[in-house]
Design an enzyme around this catalytic site. Structure first.
Site, PDB file in Angstrom:
ATOM      1  N   ASN A  82       2.689  10.632   0.476  1.00 27.57           N
ATOM      2  CA  ASN A  82       2.019   9.322  -0.089  1.00 27.57           C
ATOM      3  C   ASN A  82       1.769   9.527  -1.545  1.00 27.57           C
ATOM      4  O   ASN A  82       0.666   9.273  -2.004  1.00 27.57           O
ATOM      5  CB  ASN A  82       0.599   9.129   0.517  1.00 27.57           C
ATOM      6  CG  ASN A  82       0.929   8.496   1.815  1.00 27.57           C
ATOM      7  OD1 ASN A  82       0.394   9.044   2.698  1.00 27.57           O
ATOM      8  ND2 ASN A  82       1.357   7.334   2.163  1.00 27.57           N
TER       9      ASN A  82
ATOM     10  N   LYS B 150       8.789  -0.260   6.792  1.00 26.17           N
ATOM     11  CA  LYS B 150       7.611  -1.111   7.272  1.00 26.17           C
ATOM     12  C   LYS B 150       7.705  -2.521   6.692  1.00 26.17           C
ATOM     13  O   LYS B 150       7.666  -2.784   5.609  1.00 26.17           O
ATOM     14  CB  LYS B 150       6.370  -0.392   6.404  1.00 26.17           C
ATOM     15  CG  LYS B 150       5.883   0.832   6.848  1.00 26.17           C
ATOM     16  CD  LYS B 150       4.701   1.282   5.849  1.00 26.17           C
ATOM     17  CE  LYS B 150       4.209   2.715   6.177  1.00 26.17           C
ATOM     18  NZ  LYS B 150       3.487   3.303   5.135  1.00 26.17           N
TER      19      LYS B 150
ATOM     20  N   ASP C 273       9.005   5.796   1.592  1.00 27.46           N
ATOM     21  CA  ASP C 273       8.310   4.747   2.024  1.00 27.46           C
ATOM     22  C   ASP C 273       7.911   3.797   0.949  1.00 27.46           C
ATOM     23  O   ASP C 273       8.640   2.754   0.860  1.00 27.46           O
ATOM     24  CB  ASP C 273       7.166   5.504   2.605  1.00 27.46           C
ATOM     25  CG  ASP C 273       6.007   4.316   3.061  1.00 27.46           C
ATOM     26  OD1 ASP C 273       6.288   3.295   2.887  1.00 27.46           O
ATOM     27  OD2 ASP C 273       5.007   4.812   3.526  1.00 27.46           O
TER      28      ASP C 273
ATOM     29  N   GLY D 215       4.106   2.962   9.985  1.00 28.00           N
ATOM     30  CA  GLY D 215       2.939   2.161  10.672  1.00 28.00           C
ATOM     31  C   GLY D 215       1.679   2.071   9.684  1.00 28.00           C
ATOM     32  O   GLY D 215       1.545   2.755   8.765  1.00 28.00           O
TER      33      GLY D 215
ATOM     34  N   LYS E 222       3.570  13.857  12.553  1.00 28.00           N
ATOM     35  CA  LYS E 222       3.632  13.769  11.174  1.00 28.00           C
ATOM     36  C   LYS E 222       2.344  14.342  10.686  1.00 28.00           C
ATOM     37  O   LYS E 222       1.422  13.592  11.051  1.00 28.00           O
ATOM     38  CB  LYS E 222       3.888  12.306  10.919  1.00 28.00           C
ATOM     39  CG  LYS E 222       3.667  11.912   9.367  1.00 28.00           C
ATOM     40  CD  LYS E 222       4.324  10.388   9.100  1.00 28.00           C
ATOM     41  CE  LYS E 222       3.197   9.771   8.400  1.00 28.00           C
ATOM     42  NZ  LYS E 222       3.932   8.191   7.787  1.00 28.00           N
ATOM     43  N   LEU E 223       2.410  15.338   9.662  1.00 29.12           N
ATOM     44  CA  LEU E 223       1.258  15.544   9.105  1.00 29.12           C
ATOM     45  C   LEU E 223       1.034  15.119   7.653  1.00 29.12           C
ATOM     46  O   LEU E 223       2.138  15.239   6.910  1.00 29.12           O
ATOM     47  CB  LEU E 223       1.428  17.067   8.742  1.00 29.12           C
ATOM     48  CG  LEU E 223       1.584  17.974  10.028  1.00 29.12           C
ATOM     49  CD1 LEU E 223       1.466  19.474   9.798  1.00 29.12           C
ATOM     50  CD2 LEU E 223       0.616  17.599  11.133  1.00 29.12           C
ATOM     51  N   LYS E 224       0.004  14.583   7.322  1.00 30.23           N
ATOM     52  CA  LYS E 224      -0.385  14.188   5.973  1.00 30.23           C
ATOM     53  C   LYS E 224      -0.563  15.207   5.059  1.00 30.23           C
ATOM     54  O   LYS E 224      -1.272  16.184   5.611  1.00 30.23           O
ATOM     55  CB  LYS E 224      -1.388  13.262   5.985  1.00 30.23           C
ATOM     56  CG  LYS E 224      -1.245  11.903   6.655  1.00 30.23           C
ATOM     57  CD  LYS E 224      -0.231  10.952   5.840  1.00 30.23           C
ATOM     58  CE  LYS E 224      -0.400   9.568   6.409  1.00 30.23           C
ATOM     59  NZ  LYS E 224       0.604   8.713   5.339  1.00 30.23           N
TER      60      LYS E 224
ATOM     61  N   ASP F  95       3.961  13.839   5.185  1.00 26.62           N
ATOM     62  CA  ASP F  95       4.083  12.643   4.305  1.00 26.62           C
ATOM     63  C   ASP F  95       3.110  12.967   3.328  1.00 26.62           C
ATOM     64  O   ASP F  95       1.874  13.183   3.411  1.00 26.62           O
ATOM     65  CB  ASP F  95       3.631  11.528   5.498  1.00 26.62           C
ATOM     66  CG  ASP F  95       3.552   9.957   4.607  1.00 26.62           C
ATOM     67  OD1 ASP F  95       3.970  10.340   3.204  1.00 26.62           O
ATOM     68  OD2 ASP F  95       2.983   9.036   5.328  1.00 26.62           O
TER      69      ASP F  95
ATOM     70  N   GLU G  20       8.268  12.787   3.336  1.00 24.75           N
ATOM     71  CA  GLU G  20       8.259  11.383   2.890  1.00 24.75           C
ATOM     72  C   GLU G  20       7.419  11.381   1.833  1.00 24.75           C
ATOM     73  O   GLU G  20       6.485  11.756   1.566  1.00 24.75           O
ATOM     74  CB  GLU G  20       7.192  10.625   4.344  1.00 24.75           C
ATOM     75  CG  GLU G  20       7.408   9.405   4.029  1.00 24.75           C
ATOM     76  CD  GLU G  20       6.499   8.479   5.321  1.00 24.75           C
ATOM     77  OE1 GLU G  20       6.261   9.405   6.174  1.00 24.75           O
ATOM     78  OE2 GLU G  20       6.308   7.615   5.292  1.00 24.75           O
TER      79      GLU G  20
ATOM     80  N   SER H 137       0.757   9.714  13.466  1.00 31.26           N
ATOM     81  CA  SER H 137       0.545  10.537  12.201  1.00 31.26           C
ATOM     82  C   SER H 137      -0.693  11.135  12.065  1.00 31.26           C
ATOM     83  O   SER H 137      -1.896  10.821  12.631  1.00 31.26           O
ATOM     84  CB  SER H 137       0.706   9.327  11.214  1.00 31.26           C
ATOM     85  OG  SER H 137       0.380   9.800   9.994  1.00 31.26           O
TER      86      SER H 137
HETATM   87  O1  NPG Z   1       0.132   5.166  12.772  1.00 28.56           O
HETATM   88  O2  NPG Z   1      -0.227   3.293  11.870  1.00 28.56           O
HETATM   89  C1  NPG Z   1      -0.234   4.548  11.903  1.00 28.56           C
HETATM   90  C2  NPG Z   1      -0.571   5.354  10.585  1.00 28.56           C
HETATM   91  C3  NPG Z   1       0.785   5.823  10.100  1.00 28.56           C
HETATM   92  O3  NPG Z   1       0.525   7.548   8.400  1.00 28.56           O
HETATM   93  C4  NPG Z   1       0.588   6.303   8.520  1.00 28.56           C
HETATM   94  N1  NPG Z   1       0.441   5.392   7.688  1.00 28.56           N
HETATM   95  O4  NPG Z   1       1.517   6.125   4.589  1.00 28.56           O
HETATM   96  O5  NPG Z   1       2.531   5.558   6.222  1.00 28.56           O
HETATM   97  C5  NPG Z   1       1.407   5.934   5.485  1.00 28.56           C
HETATM   98  C6  NPG Z   1       0.156   5.652   6.350  1.00 28.56           C
HETATM   99  C7  NPG Z   1      -0.619   4.430   6.016  1.00 28.56           C
HETATM  100  C8  NPG Z   1      -1.981   4.266   6.616  1.00 28.56           C
HETATM  101  C9  NPG Z   1      -0.430   3.852   4.829  1.00 28.56           C
HETATM  102  C10 NPG Z   1      -2.510   3.001   6.253  1.00 28.56           C
HETATM  103  C11 NPG Z   1      -1.198   2.908   4.249  1.00 28.56           C
HETATM  104  C12 NPG Z   1      -2.259   2.312   5.187  1.00 28.56           C
END
Ligand code: NPG
Length: 368
Positions: A191, A263, A239, A291, A161-163, A189, A214, A135
């Protein structure tokens, strides 16, 4: 099994690089590490709540509080405790799924270690290695993003995966496709950063053949996701909205998603995570393992889960060095784009005592 007590440690681990999402920037991963002690041995759990309630309503100090005041004492009352009894015992306490998941994980680890069985075998794993994605956070510039992606592809990650967020979506995707080509497995993603009114904007991602988008909308906007899914060619993956197997079944039924990110922390534990896998498999919906910047403890369990048959897409199960210079367990290392699924008793890994002490900021022992 009867619990003798539970130790809760708060840890603070510096990340190798800041990790920016649509909801904030992490530079230090604060987390809870639990040690469940029984007469037959101990078990480890990790609570994935973040320092601040920005991803979900949970956060580290609230998780520590609810564990200490309610959840651990409730488990202490159970004479014949096993992992499947944890969720029903804790059900009267609303919410706090990440805290509950950590406790169930520690109990499950203790139970499996005592019996010499692995998480992977217990959960139903069918692979001994899993392909890994990575990510990639929001960056200050497109060149910085392309450098980061190049580094991860060189390291062997099989999916990027690009935020994304408003203002950082179509152009970064276009740039990554232009530089690295059509063959790279690519997904985004958000969020929860968009609303259904952004549907036409998000449809501009359609030509880039993404694996999925996502959680574009608010976690409670399941119908909005169904509406959006009708307007996009890019598959919608949920998610934040999927907090249980029931929520997964509802979302699938409503057409809100065609892929699910699993998750264990978000859904209350590995046993509920497996039920989500089962529900999705029954509907032909692919799942992948998300993750939460886990230490080696949480990573070990996630790899076991990601080895189940329905996990047909690469997960955010990256190697330890993507997150931390020093992990609290032996580091997980990428080999041919995959990580090994631990096969030893329980999680198959343990914290290195000195490494754990090094990052511990407070310790509480709860006797039972
Ligand atoms: O590789 O653990 C990893 C991070 C993956 O992008 C990732 N996690 O929204 O999925 C998510 C995001 C996240 C990270 C969410 C930290 C909450 C806390």
């Amino acid at each position: 099994m009867k619990l003798t007590g539970v130790e809760i440690r708060t840890i603070a681990m510096p990340l190798v690089a800041p990790f920016r999402t649509s909801f904030g920037t992490e530079t230090v991963r604060e987390a809870l590490i639990l040690r469940a002690v029984t007469p037959d041995g101990e078990g480890w759990g990790e609570c994935v709540a973040m320092s601040d309630p920005l991803y979900s309503s949970e956060y580290v100090s609230a998780a520590a509080d609810v564990l200490q005041r309610f959840l651990v004492p409730a488990l202490g009352q159970v004479e014949d405790l096993d992992a499947p009894a944890v969720a029903p015992t804790l059900a009267p306490f609303k919410g706090h799924r990440m805290a509950k998941a950590a406790l169930e994980m520690a109990v499950l680890d203790a139970e499996l270690r005592a019996e010499g069985r692995s998480f992977a075998r217990e959960l139903g794993a069918v692979r001994d290695r899993v392909p890994c994605g990575v990510s990639v956070g929001i960056m200050d510039s497109i060149p910085a993003l392309l450098d980061a992606v190049a580094g991860y592809l060189d390291a062997g990650y099989v999916r990027i995966k690009l935020k994304i967020q408003p203002g950082w979506d179509v152009e970064p995707v276009r740039a990554v496709r232009a530089r690295f080509g059509e063959d790279v497995l690519l997904q985004v993603d958000a969020n929860t950063a968009y609303t259904v009114a952004d549907a036409r904007h998000l449809a501009q991602l359609d030509p880039f053949d993404l694996l999925l988008i996502e959680q574009p909308l608010d976690e409670e906007d399941v119908l909005g996701h169904a509406e959006l899914a009708r307007q996009l060619r890019t598959p919608v993956c949920l998610d934040e909205s999927i907090v249980s197997a029931r929520a997964a079944a509802d979302a699938i039924r409503l057409g809100a998603c065609s892929i699910v990110n699993v998750k264990p922390g978000r859904v209350g534990g590995y046993l509920e995570a497996r039920r989500i896998h089962d529900v999705c498999a029954a509907h032909g919906v692919p799942v992948w393992c998300g993750g939460m910047l886990e230490t080696g403890i949480g990573r070990a369990a996630n790899l076991a889960l990601a080895a189940l048959p329905g996990f047909t897409l690469p997960g955010d199960t990256s190697a330890s060095d993507r997150y931390y210079r020093t992990d609290i367990t032996e580091p997980f290392q990428l080999d041919g784009g995959t990580l090994a699924v631990p096969s030893g008793p329980g999680l198959g890994v343990e914290p290195v005592p000195e490494a754990l002490d090094e990052v511990t900021t407070s310790t509480t022992w709860i006797p039972l």
